[in-house]
Design a protein around this motif. Sequence first.
Motif, PDB file in Angstrom:
ATOM      1  N   LYS A   1       0.864  -1.204   0.000  1.00 30.22           N
ATOM      2  CA  LYS A   1       0.000   0.000   0.000  1.00 30.22           C
ATOM      3  C   LYS A   1       0.890   1.240   0.000  1.00 30.22           C
ATOM      4  CE  LYS A   1      -0.329   0.601   4.979  1.00 30.22           C
ATOM      5  NZ  LYS A   1      -1.098   0.895   6.141  1.00 30.22           N
ATOM      6  N   ILE A   2       0.279   2.401  -0.166  1.00 34.34           N
ATOM      7  CA  ILE A   2       1.033   3.641   0.087  1.00 34.34           C
ATOM      8  C   ILE A   2       1.131   3.790   1.604  1.00 34.34           C
ATOM      9  CG2 ILE A   2       0.987   6.172  -0.055  1.00 34.34           C
ATOM     10  CD1 ILE A   2      -0.096   5.950  -2.839  1.00 34.34           C
TER      11      ILE A   2
ATOM     12  N   HIS B   1       2.961   6.341   3.272  1.00 33.70           N
ATOM     13  CA  HIS B   1       2.717   7.757   3.567  1.00 33.70           C
ATOM     14  C   HIS B   1       3.148   8.630   2.389  1.00 33.70           C
ATOM     15  CE1 HIS B   1       6.972   7.357   5.084  1.00 33.70           C
ATOM     16  NE2 HIS B   1       7.118   8.553   4.514  1.00 33.70           N
TER      17      HIS B   1
ATOM     18  N   ASP C   1      -6.758   5.348   6.663  1.00 32.14           N
ATOM     19  CA  ASP C   1      -5.568   4.506   6.478  1.00 32.14           C
ATOM     20  C   ASP C   1      -4.402   5.296   5.899  1.00 32.14           C
ATOM     21  OD1 ASP C   1      -6.783   2.281   7.342  1.00 32.14           O
ATOM     22  OD2 ASP C   1      -7.294   1.491   5.352  1.00 32.14           O
ATOM     23  N   THR C   2      -4.615   6.570   5.639  1.00 25.82           N
ATOM     24  CA  THR C   2      -3.604   7.347   4.916  1.00 25.82           C
ATOM     25  C   THR C   2      -2.801   8.205   5.871  1.00 25.82           C
ATOM     26  OG1 THR C   2      -5.076   7.412   3.013  1.00 25.82           O
ATOM     27  CG2 THR C   2      -3.282   9.014   3.033  1.00 25.82           C
ATOM     28  N   LYS C   3      -1.464   8.120   5.700  1.00 29.31           N
ATOM     29  CA  LYS C   3      -0.572   8.858   6.595  1.00 29.31           C
ATOM     30  C   LYS C   3       0.125   9.968   5.803  1.00 29.31           C
ATOM     31  CE  LYS C   3       1.979   6.153   9.298  1.00 29.31           C
ATOM     32  NZ  LYS C   3       3.159   5.257   9.489  1.00 29.31           N
TER      33      LYS C   3
END
Length: 134
Positions: A4-5, A7, A50-52
Amino acid sequence: MFTKIEHIGIAVKDLQKSNELFSKLFGKDHYKIEKVESEHVSTSFFMLGDTKIELLEASSPDSAISKFIEKKGEGIHHIAYAVDNVVEEMKRLENEGFELLNKEPKKGADNKLICFLHPKSTNGILVELCQEIK
Ligand code: CMX
């Protein structure tokens, strides 16, 4: 394997001012501030689902962040991808012709083992591989 990405890194001139700005933007505060001496940066992290998002301020004129801001101004500095095994991915990507900026994984912010790929080998985007330290 890329999973996943992990961050998105944003270079800023003044971490305190940018923390205030991004807190207003997101409607929530950062969850962590961390100095990474080896990279000459001070960082802060925001979590959005879920995104940093990582904000990066240079802590020395030798920092990659100082040079980046001098040349390009503030803005998106890198995209970091979570990988399950950083050493395996480094070998695979080197064999595929990507330029690794460190030959061994190094300790990054937020409890990660990391490796950077040169933006010249990745269509102009600085790529970071991140493996969670268990
Ligand atoms: N994204 C895209 N392009 C970038 C870049 C970035 N973040 N940083 C530099 N560049 C460009 C430069 O503008 C330059 O472009 P031109 O040749 O078209 O002018 C090119 O890359 C090459 O630059 P260079 O002279 O080889 O190298 P620099 O001294 O500018 O260093 C880089 C660039 C990526 C090798 C260096 O910044 C590096 O090693 N980065 C990895 C480590 C790092 O970024 N640490 C800080 C973050 C740490 C953290 O997340 O905790």
